[in-house]
Structure formats: C-alpha cells, structure tokens
Motif scaffolding. Structure first.
Motif, PDB file in Angstrom:
ATOM      1  N   GLY A 122       1.156  -7.383  11.085  1.00 44.80           N
ATOM      2  CA  GLY A 122       0.935  -8.689  11.695  1.00 44.80           C
ATOM      3  C   GLY A 122       0.235  -8.676  13.042  1.00 44.80           C
ATOM      4  O   GLY A 122       0.202  -9.696  13.732  1.00 44.80           O
ATOM      5  N   GLY A 123      -0.358  -7.532  13.408  1.00 48.81           N
ATOM      6  CA  GLY A 123      -1.070  -7.466  14.692  1.00 48.81           C
ATOM      7  C   GLY A 123      -2.195  -8.486  14.765  1.00 48.81           C
ATOM      8  O   GLY A 123      -2.408  -9.121  15.805  1.00 48.81           O
ATOM      9  N   LYS A 124      -2.913  -8.644  13.651  1.00 52.59           N
ATOM     10  CA  LYS A 124      -4.025  -9.594  13.665  1.00 52.59           C
ATOM     11  C   LYS A 124      -3.532 -11.003  13.376  1.00 52.59           C
ATOM     12  O   LYS A 124      -4.041 -11.967  13.942  1.00 52.59           O
ATOM     13  N   THR A 125      -2.530 -11.120  12.509  1.00 51.54           N
ATOM     14  CA  THR A 125      -2.013 -12.460  12.183  1.00 51.54           C
ATOM     15  C   THR A 125      -1.493 -13.149  13.441  1.00 51.54           C
ATOM     16  O   THR A 125      -1.827 -14.311  13.707  1.00 51.54           O
ATOM     17  N   ASN A 177      -0.807 -12.686   3.785  1.00 53.53           N
ATOM     18  CA  ASN A 177      -0.374 -12.056   2.539  1.00 53.53           C
ATOM     19  C   ASN A 177      -0.048 -10.576   2.747  1.00 53.53           C
ATOM     20  O   ASN A 177      -0.753  -9.884   3.487  1.00 53.53           O
ATOM     21  N   GLU A 178       1.024 -10.106   2.121  1.00 55.70           N
ATOM     22  CA  GLU A 178       1.349  -8.675   2.151  1.00 55.70           C
ATOM     23  C   GLU A 178       2.129  -8.328   0.889  1.00 55.70           C
ATOM     24  O   GLU A 178       3.229  -8.822   0.686  1.00 55.70           O
ATOM     25  N   PRO A 179       1.557  -7.463   0.031  1.00 54.60           N
ATOM     26  CA  PRO A 179       2.246  -7.170  -1.238  1.00 54.60           C
ATOM     27  C   PRO A 179       3.447  -6.241  -1.093  1.00 54.60           C
ATOM     28  O   PRO A 179       4.372  -6.305  -1.892  1.00 54.60           O
ATOM     29  N   SER A 227       8.530  -3.906   1.853  1.00 53.81           N
ATOM     30  CA  SER A 227       9.072  -3.365   3.108  1.00 53.81           C
ATOM     31  C   SER A 227       8.160  -3.751   4.281  1.00 53.81           C
ATOM     32  O   SER A 227       8.632  -4.103   5.364  1.00 53.81           O
ATOM     33  N   ARG A 228       6.868  -3.727   4.052  1.00 49.96           N
ATOM     34  CA  ARG A 228       5.954  -4.118   5.136  1.00 49.96           C
ATOM     35  C   ARG A 228       6.007  -5.631   5.388  1.00 49.96           C
ATOM     36  O   ARG A 228       5.796  -6.094   6.506  1.00 49.96           O
ATOM     37  N   LEU A 229       6.316  -6.387   4.333  1.00 50.22           N
ATOM     38  CA  LEU A 229       6.474  -7.836   4.500  1.00 50.22           C
ATOM     39  C   LEU A 229       7.609  -8.148   5.487  1.00 50.22           C
ATOM     40  O   LEU A 229       7.520  -9.080   6.285  1.00 50.22           O
ATOM     41  N   ASP A 276      -0.533  -9.219  -4.809  1.00 51.88           N
ATOM     42  CA  ASP A 276      -1.604  -8.238  -4.793  1.00 51.88           C
ATOM     43  C   ASP A 276      -2.872  -9.046  -4.475  1.00 51.88           C
ATOM     44  O   ASP A 276      -3.202  -9.991  -5.210  1.00 51.88           O
ATOM     45  N   GLY A 277      -3.553  -8.707  -3.406  1.00 50.32           N
ATOM     46  CA  GLY A 277      -4.719  -9.487  -2.983  1.00 50.32           C
ATOM     47  C   GLY A 277      -5.754  -9.631  -4.081  1.00 50.32           C
ATOM     48  O   GLY A 277      -6.517 -10.595  -4.107  1.00 50.32           O
ATOM     49  N   ARG A 278      -5.771  -8.673  -5.005  1.00 50.15           N
ATOM     50  CA  ARG A 278      -6.800  -8.691  -6.060  1.00 50.15           C
ATOM     51  C   ARG A 278      -6.643  -9.861  -7.010  1.00 50.15           C
ATOM     52  O   ARG A 278      -7.570 -10.187  -7.736  1.00 50.15           O
ATOM     53  N   LEU A 334     -10.083  -9.930   5.803  1.00 51.75           N
ATOM     54  CA  LEU A 334      -9.627  -8.814   4.960  1.00 51.75           C
ATOM     55  C   LEU A 334      -9.667  -7.550   5.812  1.00 51.75           C
ATOM     56  O   LEU A 334     -10.719  -6.935   6.011  1.00 51.75           O
ATOM     57  N   ASP A 335      -8.515  -7.207   6.354  1.00 52.57           N
ATOM     58  CA  ASP A 335      -8.362  -5.966   7.123  1.00 52.57           C
ATOM     59  C   ASP A 335      -7.816  -4.958   6.106  1.00 52.57           C
ATOM     60  O   ASP A 335      -6.608  -4.810   5.945  1.00 52.57           O
ATOM     61  N   ALA A 336      -8.736  -4.304   5.452  1.00 52.71           N
ATOM     62  CA  ALA A 336      -8.408  -3.649   4.180  1.00 52.71           C
ATOM     63  C   ALA A 336      -7.588  -2.372   4.327  1.00 52.71           C
ATOM     64  O   ALA A 336      -7.727  -1.643   5.324  1.00 52.71           O
TER      65      ALA A 336
HETATM   66  C1  LIG Z   1      -4.821  -1.968   7.556  1.00 56.11           C
HETATM   67  S1  LIG Z   1      -3.305  -2.546   7.000  1.00 56.11           S
HETATM   68  C2  LIG Z   1      -3.247  -4.167   7.661  1.00 56.11           C
HETATM   69  C3  LIG Z   1      -2.936  -4.232   9.137  1.00 56.11           C
HETATM   70  C4  LIG Z   1      -2.758  -5.638   9.625  1.00 56.11           C
HETATM   71  N1  LIG Z   1      -3.913  -6.456   9.295  1.00 56.11           N
HETATM   72  C5  LIG Z   1      -2.494  -5.692  11.118  1.00 56.11           C
HETATM   73  O1  LIG Z   1      -3.448  -5.912  11.879  1.00 56.11           O
HETATM   74  O2  LIG Z   1      -1.346  -5.551  11.534  1.00 56.11           O
HETATM   75  C6  LIG Z   1      -3.609  -2.856   5.324  1.00 56.11           C
HETATM   76  C7  LIG Z   1      -2.504  -3.571   4.585  1.00 56.11           C
HETATM   77  O3  LIG Z   1      -2.966  -3.835   3.253  1.00 56.11           O
HETATM   78  C8  LIG Z   1      -1.849  -3.815   2.414  1.00 56.11           C
HETATM   79  N2  LIG Z   1      -2.322  -3.678   1.016  1.00 56.11           N
HETATM   80  C9  LIG Z   1      -2.370  -2.567   0.245  1.00 56.11           C
HETATM   81  N3  LIG Z   1      -2.806  -2.886  -0.995  1.00 56.11           N
HETATM   82  C10 LIG Z   1      -3.046  -4.220  -0.997  1.00 56.11           C
HETATM   83  C11 LIG Z   1      -3.474  -5.145  -1.987  1.00 56.11           C
HETATM   84  N4  LIG Z   1      -3.764  -4.746  -3.237  1.00 56.11           N
HETATM   85  N5  LIG Z   1      -3.570  -6.455  -1.648  1.00 56.11           N
HETATM   86  C12 LIG Z   1      -3.298  -6.867  -0.391  1.00 56.11           C
HETATM   87  N6  LIG Z   1      -2.874  -6.032   0.576  1.00 56.11           N
HETATM   88  C13 LIG Z   1      -2.751  -4.729   0.280  1.00 56.11           C
HETATM   89  C14 LIG Z   1      -1.046  -2.636   2.931  1.00 56.11           C
HETATM   90  O4  LIG Z   1       0.299  -2.698   2.483  1.00 56.11           O
HETATM   91  C15 LIG Z   1      -1.200  -2.785   4.433  1.00 56.11           C
HETATM   92  O5  LIG Z   1      -0.136  -3.514   4.970  1.00 56.11           O
END
Ligand SMILES: C[S@@+](CC[C@H](N)C(=O)[O-])C[C@H]1O[C@@H](n2cnc3c(N)ncnc32)[C@H](O)[C@@H]1O
Length: 456
Positions: A130-133, A149-151, A154-156, A177-179, A194-196
C-alpha cells in the motif's frame, strides 16, 4: 549437502545476472554492480493529507534529515545511522509518515500529473502493502475513489492495515487475480496503476531470496504475467484514461518490451514522462526510450533512489467512460468530517468512505473506521483522531513528555494531570496520539488493539 547446493545456485544466478548486464552496460558494469551493493538510504514520506508537524518529533529526537529532490514531502535521514529506527517513532505508529524510497513515488507523481479529472476513479491493480495506494490517496487529498486490488490474502492484510493507519478513507480494497479484472470492469477507470510483480533486481544484493530465485526463466515467466496484467489493465481503462506501469527491476523484458507489446497490440499512445529529466530506457528503440523513465542508480542522477522503471500510456479516443459507478448517499445523520466522503453504519460501527462505488465487485474493505455508536454518542476511533486531530471532538489534552506519549501509542494507560472533561484527544505537542477516556483518574487508552499487535 544442502548448503553446497544453495551456494552453487547462488553462484549460478550471480554469474548469469552479471553476464546479462555486462552486455547492456558494457564498461559500466562494475559501476552498476557497485551501485546495487551500496547500503540503502533511509527515506520517509510525510502524510500529505494531514497538517500536523510530524517533523517536530525528529527535531525533538535530534535526528538530522533533509528534504529530497523531486518530492516536497519526502525526507532522507542525513546519516544512515543503523540505530535510528523510523518504525519506532510516534509519527510512524500513527500514520504520519510512511517509510518509502522516493523512486516508488514516481508512478504516483506521474499519475497525478497526467490525470484529467478532479475526482477520479482509479484502479491500483497490484497494491500491497500500500505504499503507492496511501500516497495516491494523500496526493488526491482523499478525493475520488481508489480501488486497491491484491490477490494474496496475507499481503491484503498488510494493505488493509496500512490503509486504516493512514486513514485513506477514499480507498476500497478487493482481492482478485488482476488478469481477470477486465471481466468485471470494462472501460471504467480514469486511471490504472499497475506496479507489477517483478524480478525485483534492484534488491539482488540485499535480499538472498531475490538472488537465489533469479534466472532468465523467472524473468520470462514474470514478463508473461506482466503482459497479461497490462492487457487486463488496459481493458478496465476508459477511453482517454491513463495507465501507469512500473517495476523495481532492470530487465528490458519486464520493462521496455512490455511497453512495446502494449503499443503494438492496443489503441494506446505513450506519454512522455521523461522530458529529459531522468535516465532513458534501454531498448534501443528511441521512440520508447526517450519517453519512459529509468532510475539507474549508477548514473548518479538521483542519489539514494532505488533502481526503477515507469511508463505512462493514454488510451486513444475520448468520450465518457462506461462508468458503472454509483454515487452513494450517507445513510447516517452525522455530518461527515470531510467533503466528498460519506458515513455508513454496520452494527453500531461507523465508517467513513468514498461517496462512489463501483458495482459488481466483492469488497474486502470499504473506507476506514470512524468510530462506534454507544447509546446516542459516538466514540471516535484513534485512527480518525490521527487524521482529524481534535476536529471531531473538540476536547484536547497536550502532554510534552515524549516517553509517556510513546507509551500511550503503544497501548498503555497514563496517570492524569488536571483535566475537566471525561474524554478527549491526547496530543504530544501538536501530534495527535489518539482518543482517550478518563476512568478512575487515569487516561484510558482507546487505541484499537488491532494497531498494537506485533508491537514491542
Ligand atoms: C511490486 S508489488 C506492489 C507494491 C505496491 N504497489 C506498493 O507500492 O506498496 C506487486 C504486488 O503484485 C501482487 N500480485 C502478484 N500477482 C498478481 C496478480 N496476478 N494480480 C494482481 N496482483 C498480483 C503481489 O502479491 C504484490 O503484492
């Protein structure tokens, strides 16, 4: 045996990584590798949505800091003193600061600079922790709606925690899943970030897992995932909307080649984010390289900034979005403490939330907790007091004992000085510490235990 295997994998990864980048950076390879090994500097972002003087805590503690280039609200500690734990400050605990490298704010800066509506509806497609959110929410002064969105479940949890602490009440979280998000949302958002997920090469010498897992196959696998994510992101974007793509890795496959792919397959144009102010792309295609942004730590252009990549696109065509966005009405008689937000109630708990909602999504969290109703009164949450100070409840008690203030934010009750009211907001100098009640001559701490978990 296991250790030998582990060391061998590490050596193989390292060798292929170095040889790959030798081809790209040539005689600069040693500078590049050296820059990746440097100790990480300590930066923090001040919460822009608040007007409290959090820097006064650093001055009080005699911690030297300086403002960072590019961002007025980002500061760097002057000496990277290992003993200074930013996470052990009142400002950190109450959401007044976020520990973050400035590179990771570049996507937010570019999104805000290029968006064309005042109350945007934004998708943050891969958002934990959530740094960018939270930064986006602050930069927007909490206007509009951010769907984060976060799939990963645990990270959610981390994402929801940080949103609550920051009090980013214009954010709603979902877990897909973002896809597949485009199946639910077609041409809805004014902007998508999209911070992928990426190979994280920027941390290759700082995190053993990154080095051990690194391989060309991993990079290819991630590039495939990134192509699928960016396609889905593009579908969810309205015509004329903007898409910001970023990674914290160096590979061309995960960066410029993703840009090339989107440009060739979809009706989008590349926005010139670079304007000559940053390092250029590395693909050799100047139509792309001059417009995207690279932070190459060995170029020395932005000292202390982590390696990073950002590209921006605008979806061609204009007109109004296919918005399935509802405007909500406050179901509760309280006056909201913030414009453009509403209050809703679930079983006596009150929430402050964005006034927009997108239909058809399953929400994990919608807005932030404002407080709870007890009989006809409202007991405000501490996180709401961290955001609004004594604006919600105009009773304020100020202490100037730092140790006591710290004990309070860590959940302790305090002995009372003179105070005429039964409740109020406790402050250390002008930093709000939280809501309290007076019980048996003591200041009873009302900080939600949720925030105290994991705290020493
Ligand atoms: C680079 S991190 C994001 C960091 C976040 N934007 C921040 O600034 O705090 C990438 C995130 O993408 C998530 N992720 C992995 N596969 C994904 C998918 N298929 N769809 C959406 N998110 C996915 C990961 O769990 C991870 O939390």
């Amino acid at each position: 045996m296991l250790i030998k295997y582990y060391l061998m994998c590490k050596r193989v990864s390292m060798h292929s990584f170095v040889e790959k980048y030798r081809l790209i950076f040539g005689s600069n390879i040693d500078n590049f590798l050296q820059s990746l090994k440097l100790p990480k500097e300590k930066f923090f972002r001040l919460n822009l949505a608040r007007n409290f003087n959090y820097l006064s805590e650093f001055e009080y503690l005699n911690i030297p800091f300086s403002r960072c280039d590019l961002f007025d609200n980002v500061y760097k500690l002057k000496e990277s003193d290992k003993n200074i734990r930013l996470s052990d400050t009142i400002s950190f605990f109450t959401g007044g600061i976020y520990i973050q490298n400035p590179s990771s704010l570049l996507p937010v800066k570019f999104l805000i600079e290029n968006i064309d509506v005042d109350e945007p509806v934004i998708l943050d497609m891969a958002s934990a922790p959530g740094g960018k959110t939270t930064a986006l929410s602050e930069f927007l002064d909490r206007r509009g709606l951010i769907v984060a969105n976060e799939p990963s479940k645990s990270r959610l949890k981390d994402l929801n925690f940080n949103i609550e602490k920051n009090f980013a009440y214009n954010v709603a979280t979902v877990s897909y899943d973002g896809r597949v998000l485009h199946k639910y949302l077609s041409e809805v958002f004014d902007a998508v970030l999209l911070d992928a997920p990426c190979s994280n090469e920027n941390k290759i010498f700082h995190d053993n897992a990154v080095l051990n897992n690194w391989s060309e196959t991993l990079v290819e696998r991630l590039a495939k995932l990134q192509r699928e994510l960016i396609e889905s992101a593009c579908f969810t974007l309205r015509k004329g909307g903007i898409l910001i793509y970023s990674t914290c890795t160096f590979s061309i496959e995960e960066n410029e080649q993703i840009v090339e792919y989107l440009l060739s397959e979809y009706d989008v144009e590349l926005i010139d984010l670079n304007k000559g102010d940053f390092d250029y792309g590395l693909s050799g295609n100047s139509n792309i390289d001059k417009k995207v942004v690279r932070i190459l730590p060995h170029s020395g252009r932005y000292p202390g900034f982590d390696g990073f990549f950002v590209a921006g696109f605008r979806k061609k065509g204009g007109g109004i979005s296919n918005r399935n966005v509802k405007i909500l009405n406050s179901g509760y008689g309280l006056r909201t403490p913030a414009e453009d937000s509403i209050i809703y109630e679930i079983k006596n708990d009150l929430y402050l939330s964005p006034k927009y909602q997108i239909s058809g999504l399953k929400y994990e969290k919608f807005g932030t907790k404002l407080g709870k109703k007890i009989k006809n009164m409202v007991e405000y949450s501490s996180q709401a007091c961290w955001e609004f100070g004594d604006k919600l409840i105009k009773k304020k008690l100020v202490i100037d004992d730092y140790e006591k203030a710290k004990k309070f934010v860590k959940g302790e009750n305090l002995k009372l000085k003179d105070y005429d009211n039964k409740e109020g907001v406790l402050f250390f100098k002008d930093i709000p510490l939280g809501y309290f009640k007076i019980v048996d001559g003591r200041i009873k701490n009302k900080i939600d235990r949720y925030f105290l978990r994991g705290l020493k």
